[in-house]
Scaffold this active site. Structure first.
Site, short mmCIF file in Angstrom:
data_model
loop_
_atom_site.label_atom_id
_atom_site.label_comp_id
_atom_site.label_asym_id
_atom_site.label_seq_id
_atom_site.Cartn_x
_atom_site.Cartn_y
_atom_site.Cartn_z
N CYS A 111 0.83 -1.20 0.00
CA CYS A 111 0.00 0.00 0.00
C CYS A 111 0.87 1.25 0.00
CB CYS A 111 -0.99 -0.02 1.17
SG CYS A 111 -2.33 1.18 0.96
N HIS A 213 -3.61 -5.00 0.19
CA HIS A 213 -3.19 -5.40 1.53
C HIS A 213 -3.18 -6.93 1.65
CE1 HIS A 213 -2.89 -1.61 3.80
NE2 HIS A 213 -3.75 -1.16 2.90
N GLU A 215 -1.64 -8.74 3.67
CA GLU A 215 -1.54 -9.21 5.06
C GLU A 215 -2.90 -9.53 5.66
OE1 GLU A 215 -2.34 -4.84 5.61
OE2 GLU A 215 -1.26 -6.09 4.17
#
Length: 253
Positions: A111, A213, A215
């Site tokens: 990001c 993202h 994660e």
């Protein structure tokens, strides 16, 4: 050993309300689950010597998400929707990335990390995507991730990491994005409306940055696993070089 850059923001915990360095658990949990050792790197005063000393201890680097990059770094006035600048973090991550590139240390931008990479290499950013796409589909607000369909460019490192997956739905939360792509970077994923969602740096063995993202998708660790695998190779190669120099020291002059 994977270093992850952190936030430096005002935070509340218990009776305390004070500036603190922190990082959401999902980032370093993904590194650990992928087989790496996570090391947090809070913003601090930096020059090339400091950056090199930090990177000497690492086998890979992740530049994480967070507040907007200061538009002064790419020669633009601030948009009304752009965050107040975090100049200490901008300088810290810029230095780490530049020195990581110089030593070919494997890195992953996430990001804001993709934006930092593009700006560090001379590119610019769209400061407020709703003005381009007509709504806030890429950042719904309130901490709620939305999903975006991205097309992955074939025959790229990203395509290899994602096992030639031609398209995928990814979790997004960003109101800015790459505008002018920096010289040397290659665009490797885009949305149907043209928003750049990934770039890579072909001049290093492993240099990927994604606008989404990864994660937060606990079922897909491919980007983190690829970084950890490349970091292990980097560590082995540098250990071997150090051992060779130790066994065969240069002759005295």
């Amino acid at each position: 050993m994977i270093g992850l850059t952190t936030y430096l923001e005002r935070a509340q915990t218990g009776v305390w309300d004070l500036p603190a360095a922190f990082l959401p658990h999902a980032y370093f949990d993904a590194v650990v689950r992928a087989g790496g050792i996570a090391v947090l790197l809070p913003p601090q005063a930096v020059d090339d010597r400091v950056a090199d000393r930090v990177l000497d201890t690492l086998d890979g680097l992740i530049v994480t998400g967070g507040k907007d990059v200061d538009p002064a770094r790419y020669g633009a006035p601030a948009h009304p929707e752009t965050d107040e600048p975090r100049r200490d973090r901008d300088a810290w991550e810029d230095a780490l990335l530049r020195r990581a590139i110089d030593r070919e240390l494997p890195f992953l931008g996430i990001c804001r990390g993709a934006q930092v990479l593009n700006v560090a290499l001379g590119g610019s950013l769209h400061q407020h995507l709703p003005e381009l796409v007509g709504d806030r589909r890429y950042q719904l607000g309130g901490g709620a991730y939305s999903s975006a369909a991205v097309a992955v460019t074939p025959d790229t490192l990203l395509a290899d990491v994602l096992e030639a997956t031609p398209s995928l739905d990814v979790p997004v939360y960003h109101h800015q994005a790459i505008d002018r792509v920096a010289d040397g970077l290659v665009v490797t994923a885009t949305t149907a409306d043209g928003v750049i969602e990934a770039v890579e740096l072909p001049t290093v063995p492993f240099g990927i940055a994604v606008q989404w993202h990864p994660e937060v998708d606990s079922n897909d660790l491919r980007l983190f696993a690829a970084l950890v695998d490349e970091a292990a190779r980097y560590s082995a190669e540098h250990t071997a070089r150090h051992s060779s120099r130790t066994r065969h020291p240069e002759p005295a002059r």
